[in-house]
Design a protein around this motif. Structure first.
Motif, PDB file in Angstrom:
ATOM      1  N   TYR A  65       0.842  -1.195   0.000  1.00 58.40           N
ATOM      2  CA  TYR A  65       0.000   0.000   0.000  1.00 58.40           C
ATOM      3  C   TYR A  65       0.877   1.244   0.000  1.00 58.40           C
ATOM      4  O   TYR A  65       1.736   1.407   0.861  1.00 58.40           O
ATOM      5  N   GLN A  66       0.677   2.099  -0.981  1.00 56.29           N
ATOM      6  CA  GLN A  66       1.437   3.347  -1.123  1.00 56.29           C
ATOM      7  C   GLN A  66       0.683   4.447  -0.376  1.00 56.29           C
ATOM      8  O   GLN A  66      -0.321   4.971  -0.863  1.00 56.29           O
ATOM      9  N   ILE A  67       1.170   4.799   0.802  1.00 55.45           N
ATOM     10  CA  ILE A  67       0.509   5.828   1.603  1.00 55.45           C
ATOM     11  C   ILE A  67       0.709   7.205   0.986  1.00 55.45           C
ATOM     12  O   ILE A  67      -0.234   7.993   0.851  1.00 55.45           O
ATOM     13  N   VAL A  68       1.937   7.507   0.622  1.00 60.16           N
ATOM     14  CA  VAL A  68       2.260   8.771  -0.032  1.00 60.16           C
ATOM     15  C   VAL A  68       3.004   8.459  -1.319  1.00 60.16           C
ATOM     16  O   VAL A  68       4.067   7.835  -1.288  1.00 60.16           O
TER      17      VAL A  68
ATOM     18  N   LEU B 281       6.047   7.032   0.672  1.00 56.53           N
ATOM     19  CA  LEU B 281       5.927   6.205   1.874  1.00 56.53           C
ATOM     20  C   LEU B 281       5.000   5.040   1.555  1.00 56.53           C
ATOM     21  O   LEU B 281       3.883   5.244   1.067  1.00 56.53           O
ATOM     22  N   SER B 282       5.468   3.822   1.812  1.00 55.41           N
ATOM     23  CA  SER B 282       4.659   2.632   1.531  1.00 55.41           C
ATOM     24  C   SER B 282       4.857   1.603   2.626  1.00 55.41           C
ATOM     25  O   SER B 282       5.896   1.567   3.299  1.00 55.41           O
ATOM     26  N   VAL B 283       3.843   0.767   2.802  1.00 59.14           N
ATOM     27  CA  VAL B 283       3.919  -0.357   3.743  1.00 59.14           C
ATOM     28  C   VAL B 283       3.487  -1.613   3.002  1.00 59.14           C
ATOM     29  O   VAL B 283       2.743  -1.553   2.013  1.00 59.14           O
ATOM     30  N   GLY B 284       3.955  -2.765   3.482  1.00 57.94           N
ATOM     31  CA  GLY B 284       3.615  -4.016   2.828  1.00 57.94           C
ATOM     32  C   GLY B 284       3.658  -5.184   3.790  1.00 57.94           C
ATOM     33  O   GLY B 284       4.249  -5.095   4.878  1.00 57.94           O
TER      34      GLY B 284
ATOM     35  N   ASN C 116       8.768   1.395   3.685  1.00 59.53           N
ATOM     36  CA  ASN C 116       9.759   2.066   2.847  1.00 59.53           C
ATOM     37  C   ASN C 116       9.448   3.556   2.789  1.00 59.53           C
ATOM     38  O   ASN C 116       8.304   3.952   2.536  1.00 59.53           O
ATOM     39  N   TYR C 117      10.494   4.357   3.032  1.00 58.73           N
ATOM     40  CA  TYR C 117      10.348   5.813   2.973  1.00 58.73           C
ATOM     41  C   TYR C 117      11.507   6.393   2.166  1.00 58.73           C
ATOM     42  O   TYR C 117      12.650   5.943   2.284  1.00 58.73           O
ATOM     43  N   ALA C 118      11.203   7.365   1.324  1.00 59.55           N
ATOM     44  CA  ALA C 118      12.249   8.015   0.534  1.00 59.55           C
ATOM     45  C   ALA C 118      11.874   9.462   0.291  1.00 59.55           C
ATOM     46  O   ALA C 118      10.700   9.813   0.108  1.00 59.55           O
TER      47      ALA C 118
ATOM     48  N   THR D 229      16.986  11.135   1.686  1.00 58.32           N
ATOM     49  CA  THR D 229      16.920   9.975   2.564  1.00 58.32           C
ATOM     50  C   THR D 229      16.198   8.819   1.894  1.00 58.32           C
ATOM     51  O   THR D 229      15.217   9.012   1.186  1.00 58.32           O
ATOM     52  N   ASN D 230      16.698   7.617   2.162  1.00 61.08           N
ATOM     53  CA  ASN D 230      16.040   6.403   1.705  1.00 61.08           C
ATOM     54  C   ASN D 230      16.095   5.399   2.849  1.00 61.08           C
ATOM     55  O   ASN D 230      17.185   4.981   3.265  1.00 61.08           O
TER      56      ASN D 230
END
Length: 231
Positions: A172-175, A186-189, A218-220, A224-225
């Motif tokens: 899921y891609q939050i942002v 920003l994504s979570v899985g 995952n945030y980028a 920053t990554n």
């Protein structure tokens, strides 16, 4: 040890059929000629030649694609994790891919997250090819959500492994970058993988099914990554 001479050759081709799609193909051959090292007097392989060969062809028409891979080891080169002296059509697939739905039947490669919980891939230099043979379904009901469902067995040399894999992966891609001027994402899985292999040994407590779970974030941004995954 003994010396060897390596002769690699790679050929690529593409045929444009216009409104009927296109055909792409490749042929790769890696060959070794083994020569005795008189200083060490090492034992030479029984066959002084090792030859790994890969022929791949794919056809694509709009949302449909299909293909095959033929391999010949005559015999396989020294240093590979397996010894083969055979040729066979080892992979074939049919695939339909749309923005909301995708379906692949046959052989395919797949990876969940970073690949720690599940990864099927090919690396010819290392002699690795554990491609799945079965079904791969991808569902994307929205632009922010992706769901993958796979079922089948993994390749083991020219055969299939005894274990059956059932797995599901969600992301899921939050942002999304487009929502933040391409500066942040920003994504979570989460993933679930279940592997079943019939057990016929003497241990009554041995479980034939092994399950694995994972969660990730995952945030980028511009500077920053950050990625984290728990299995």
């Amino acid at each position: 040890m003994f010396f060897y001479i390596l002769l690699p050759v790679s050929l690529l081709a593409q045929i444009d059929l216009g409104k009927y799609g296109n055909i792409t193909g490749s042929f790769e051959t890696n060959n070794q000629l083994y020569v005795r090292d008189l200083k060490t007097n090492a034992v030479l392989p029984q066959d002084r030649i090792g030859s790994n060969n890969y022929l791949k062809a794919d056809y694509r028409f709009q949302k449909i694609s299909m293909g095959m891979q033929y391999e010949a080891y005559l015999p396989s080169m020294e240093g590979y994790p397996f010894v083969l002296n055979d040729a066979k059509l080892v992979q074939k697939y049919f695939s339909y891919q749309d923005t909301k739905f995708g379906l692949t039947v046959g052989n395919f490669y797949e990876q969940f997250g970073s690949g720690l919980v599940f990864r099927s891939w090919e690396n010819r230099q290392l002699g690795i090819n554990n491609a799945m043979e079965g079904i791969n379904i991808r569902i994307s009901p929205t632009n922010n959500f992706d769901l993958k469902i796979i079922y089948g067995k993994q390749r083991k040399n020219f055969e299939k492994s005894d274990g059956t894999i059932r797995a599901i992966d969600a992301n899921y891609q939050i942002v999304k970058p487009a929502e933040m001027n391409h500066e942040k994402s920003l994504s979570v899985g989460a993933s679930f993988v279940s592997r079943y292999q019939q057990y016929t040994g003497p241990n009554p407590a041995f479980k034939p099914t092994v399950n694995a779970f994972s969660g990730r974030v995952n945030y980028a941004d511009v500077t920053t990554n950050f990625s984290a995954e728990y299995i």
